[in-house]
Design an enzyme around this catalytic site. Structure first.
Site, PDB file in Angstrom:
ATOM      1  N   LYS A 211     -11.200  -4.213  18.817  1.00 32.76           N
ATOM      2  CA  LYS A 211      -9.854  -4.755  19.058  1.00 32.76           C
ATOM      3  C   LYS A 211      -9.449  -4.637  20.526  1.00 32.76           C
ATOM      4  O   LYS A 211      -8.378  -5.087  20.906  1.00 32.76           O
ATOM      5  CB  LYS A 211      -8.822  -4.051  18.166  1.00 32.76           C
ATOM      6  CG  LYS A 211      -9.095  -4.225  16.659  1.00 32.76           C
ATOM      7  CD  LYS A 211      -7.906  -3.814  15.793  1.00 32.76           C
ATOM      8  CE  LYS A 211      -8.301  -3.775  14.319  1.00 32.76           C
ATOM      9  NZ  LYS A 211      -7.170  -3.699  13.394  1.00 32.76           N
TER      10      LYS A 211
ATOM     11  N   ASN B 123       0.857  -1.197   0.000  1.00 40.17           N
ATOM     12  CA  ASN B 123       0.000   0.000   0.000  1.00 40.17           C
ATOM     13  C   ASN B 123       0.885   1.237   0.000  1.00 40.17           C
ATOM     14  O   ASN B 123       2.110   1.129  -0.061  1.00 40.17           O
ATOM     15  CB  ASN B 123      -0.932  -0.039   1.224  1.00 40.17           C
ATOM     16  CG  ASN B 123      -0.148  -0.164   2.509  1.00 40.17           C
ATOM     17  OD1 ASN B 123       0.636   0.713   2.862  1.00 40.17           O
ATOM     18  ND2 ASN B 123      -0.321  -1.276   3.214  1.00 40.17           N
TER      19      ASN B 123
ATOM     20  N   PHE C  77      -3.924   2.856  15.093  1.00 38.64           N
ATOM     21  CA  PHE C  77      -4.201   3.911  14.128  1.00 38.64           C
ATOM     22  C   PHE C  77      -5.330   3.410  13.233  1.00 38.64           C
ATOM     23  O   PHE C  77      -5.457   2.202  13.031  1.00 38.64           O
ATOM     24  CB  PHE C  77      -2.960   4.204  13.271  1.00 38.64           C
ATOM     25  CG  PHE C  77      -2.114   5.322  13.808  1.00 38.64           C
ATOM     26  CD1 PHE C  77      -1.444   5.180  15.013  1.00 38.64           C
ATOM     27  CD2 PHE C  77      -1.989   6.511  13.109  1.00 38.64           C
ATOM     28  CE1 PHE C  77      -0.674   6.223  15.518  1.00 38.64           C
ATOM     29  CE2 PHE C  77      -1.219   7.558  13.596  1.00 38.64           C
ATOM     30  CZ  PHE C  77      -0.560   7.410  14.802  1.00 38.64           C
TER      31      PHE C  77
HETATM   32  N1  CTP Z   1      -3.469  -3.627  12.055  1.00 41.35           N
HETATM   33  C1  CTP Z   1      -2.679  -4.703  12.455  1.00 41.35           C
HETATM   34  N2  CTP Z   1      -2.717  -5.855  11.761  1.00 41.35           N
HETATM   35  C2  CTP Z   1      -3.531  -5.999  10.687  1.00 41.35           C
HETATM   36  C3  CTP Z   1      -4.341  -4.926  10.268  1.00 41.35           C
HETATM   37  C4  CTP Z   1      -4.290  -3.743  10.974  1.00 41.35           C
HETATM   38  O1  CTP Z   1      -1.936  -4.572  13.429  1.00 41.35           O
HETATM   39  N3  CTP Z   1      -3.534  -7.156  10.039  1.00 41.35           N
HETATM   40  C5  CTP Z   1      -3.454  -2.404  12.842  1.00 41.35           C
HETATM   41  C6  CTP Z   1      -2.860  -1.190  12.152  1.00 41.35           C
HETATM   42  O2  CTP Z   1      -1.470  -1.088  12.438  1.00 41.35           O
HETATM   43  C7  CTP Z   1      -3.653  -0.058  12.773  1.00 41.35           C
HETATM   44  C8  CTP Z   1      -5.006  -0.662  13.065  1.00 41.35           C
HETATM   45  O3  CTP Z   1      -4.799  -2.074  13.087  1.00 41.35           O
HETATM   46  O4  CTP Z   1      -3.098   0.325  14.008  1.00 41.35           O
HETATM   47  C9  CTP Z   1      -6.118  -0.359  12.109  1.00 41.35           C
HETATM   48  O5  CTP Z   1      -5.701  -0.574  10.803  1.00 41.35           O
HETATM   49  P1  CTP Z   1      -6.683  -0.271   9.581  1.00 41.35           P
HETATM   50  O6  CTP Z   1      -6.012  -0.729   8.316  1.00 41.35           O
HETATM   51  O7  CTP Z   1      -7.196   1.139   9.647  1.00 41.35           O
HETATM   52  O8  CTP Z   1      -7.924  -1.150   9.901  1.00 41.35           O
HETATM   53  P2  CTP Z   1      -8.217  -2.657   9.783  1.00 41.35           P
HETATM   54  O9  CTP Z   1      -8.295  -3.224  11.154  1.00 41.35           O
HETATM   55  O10 CTP Z   1      -7.259  -3.322   8.846  1.00 41.35           O
HETATM   56  O11 CTP Z   1      -9.689  -2.617   9.158  1.00 41.35           O
HETATM   57  P3  CTP Z   1     -10.187  -2.162   7.682  1.00 41.35           P
HETATM   58  O12 CTP Z   1      -9.018  -2.355   6.742  1.00 41.35           O
HETATM   59  O13 CTP Z   1     -11.319  -3.054   7.443  1.00 41.35           O
HETATM   60  O14 CTP Z   1     -10.589  -0.704   7.797  1.00 41.35           O
END
Ligand code: CTP
Length: 405
Positions: free
Chosen positions: A341, A210, A323
């Site tokens: 979470k 990403n 975040f």
């Molecule tokens: N995160 C993580 N591990 C993952 C996905 C996310 O530790 N596999 C953590 C990110 O570092 C961030 C938070 O979760 O602190 C939220 O990440 P975000 O991408 O905004 O949300 P997701 O939980 O992935 O949900 P979605 O993509 O459905 O919005």
């Protein structure tokens, strides 16, 4: 030496019960070798005497705009120019409303309009007043004008109710006013931070990833180091220079990031998940380069582990901060993530045409806990990281002091 040494700090005191804490604030600022002058509103005099504040600041206290004797010494415009910092503590709902409206109907509001110095306010009021949409809208206006909103804290209030609205401690206000305001707030605290994107290989030459640059996570790591923390940075691929003083572990995939975090987390006090972790990875990464053939192809993906959720779910887990990058319903979506979470705090950044944080040096952050939210405003990522670390330190200490009692 404190960054406040020899700095001119104008302390504004407004009429709330927390005004008694202003004397301690002035003392603490003087301890930092700041030169302090105090301006009170008329209502503040009902709560603390000018004489007390004169004694601790060492200078006469002013409260009237049209006081010809005082104006002959240092006129209000001179006083506004004199200040390197202006801090209003406590700031009542009424004062915040007048500030937001741009009124200049007493000496303190006039000074706030006439100064070019950074302006901070430490709100103090009953929890219902703090939650009122009018107050929230006024705070929002001030944040957008780059007024620093310090606190408030939650706890037992003078009115007997419990909730958010207490003025933050004078020591916390002093930390916020320091040029590197976070100095020492995480002294002796071990912080594990994830940053950057992850790369999920498709084959030896391609990966799913990403737009994350790692800038926000690296800025948070730098701010935590400045705050005295022992920082372990687990980073996906990034072109950013590693923050001096951090122990850095470079990883590529979400699984590698999880394994590294798990190996470091037992001794951590705080975990901050800034990384943009890929939610999915290819079911299988080809060992050979995939050759083109058909016009369309299918890619089978499998869910990656959620690193943040797994840290938050640990029995003796650290204080956990996530975040959230959202393209819509930022506040609601972020708070849902916080609750789902089991986090202590979540930091939301909207990804919109006005604010696309990916790769940028700027961002706009909102700090959210289960009950409240704080707009940290739009700023450089390093300035935001400093504000964030101060807030994280405050919430972390508040949680520990409640657990200790
Ligand atoms: N995160 C993580 N591990 C993952 C996905 C996310 O530790 N596999 C953590 C990110 O570092 C961030 C938070 O979760 O602190 C939220 O990440 P975000 O991408 O905004 O949300 P997701 O939980 O992935 O949900 P979605 O993509 O459905 O919005």
């Amino acid at each position: 030496m404190s960054s406040l040494a020899r700095k001119h700090v104008l302390v504004g005191v407004t009429g709330g019960i927390a005004a008694y804490k202003s004397a301690e604030l002035v003392r603490r600022l003087v301890d930092q070798e700041a030169i302090v002058r105090v301006v009170m509103t008329r209502a503040a005099r009902e709560f603390i005497t000018p004489l007390t504040l004169q004694a601790v600041s060492g200078h006469p206290v002013r409260d009237a705009l049209l006081d010809s004797q005082a104006e002959a010494g240092m006129g209000h415009i001179e006083l506004a120019r004199w200040a390197d910092h202006v801090i209003i503590a406590p700031a009542t709902a009424d004062f915040i409303a007048r500030l937001a409206a741009g009124l200049a109907n007493d000496l303190l509001t006039t000074l706030c309009l006439a100064t070019e110095a950074p302006l901070s306010v430490a709100p103090a009021m009953n929890r219902v007043m703090w939650d009122h949409p009018a107050t929230r809208a006024n705070i929002d206006i001030l944040s957008r004008r780059n007024v620093h909103i310090l606190g408030p804290d939650s706890g037992l209030q003078a009115c007997g109710e419990t909730g958010e609205g207490r003025m933050i401690a004078p020591t916390d206000i002093v930390s916020c006013l320091n040029e590197t305001p976070s100095t020492g707030v995480l002294q002796g605290v071990r912080v594990v931070i994830t940053a950057g994107p992850t790369w999920e290989p498709l084959d030896p030459v391609r990966a799913l990833t990403n737009h994350s640059s790692g800038k926000m996570g690296y800025a948070v790591a730098s701010a935590a180091i400045e705050a005295g923390a022992d920082v372990i940075l687990v980073s996906g691929p990034s072109f950013e220079l590693p923050p001096p003083g951090a122990t850095i572990h470079s990883v590529k995939t979400a699984n590698e990031m999880l394994a590294k975090v798990e190996s470091q987390i037992a001794s951590a006090n705080i975990f901050i998940g800034v990384a943009a972790v890929s939610d999915y990875r290819p079911v299988e990464a080809s060992r050979k380069k995939l050759k083109k053939g058909q016009e369309t192809i299918r890619l089978d993906l499998v869910r990656n582990p959620d690193i943040l959720a797994s840290v938050a779910a640990r029995a003796d887990g650290p204080f956990t901060v996530g975040f959230a990058a959202e393209t819509e319903a930022t506040l609601n979506n972020a708070r849902e993530k916080l609750l789902a979470k089991g986090l202590d705090l979540i930091v939301a950044n909207s990804v919109t045409s006005d604010n696309n944080p990916f790769g940028s040096d700027h961002n706009h952050l909102l700090l959210i806990d289960a009950k409240s939210d704080l707009d940290l405003g739009r700023d450089t990522k390093s300035a935001l990281a400093q504000k964030l670390i101060i807030e994280i330190a405050r919430h972390y200490r508040a949680k520990h002091s409640t657990q200790d009692t």
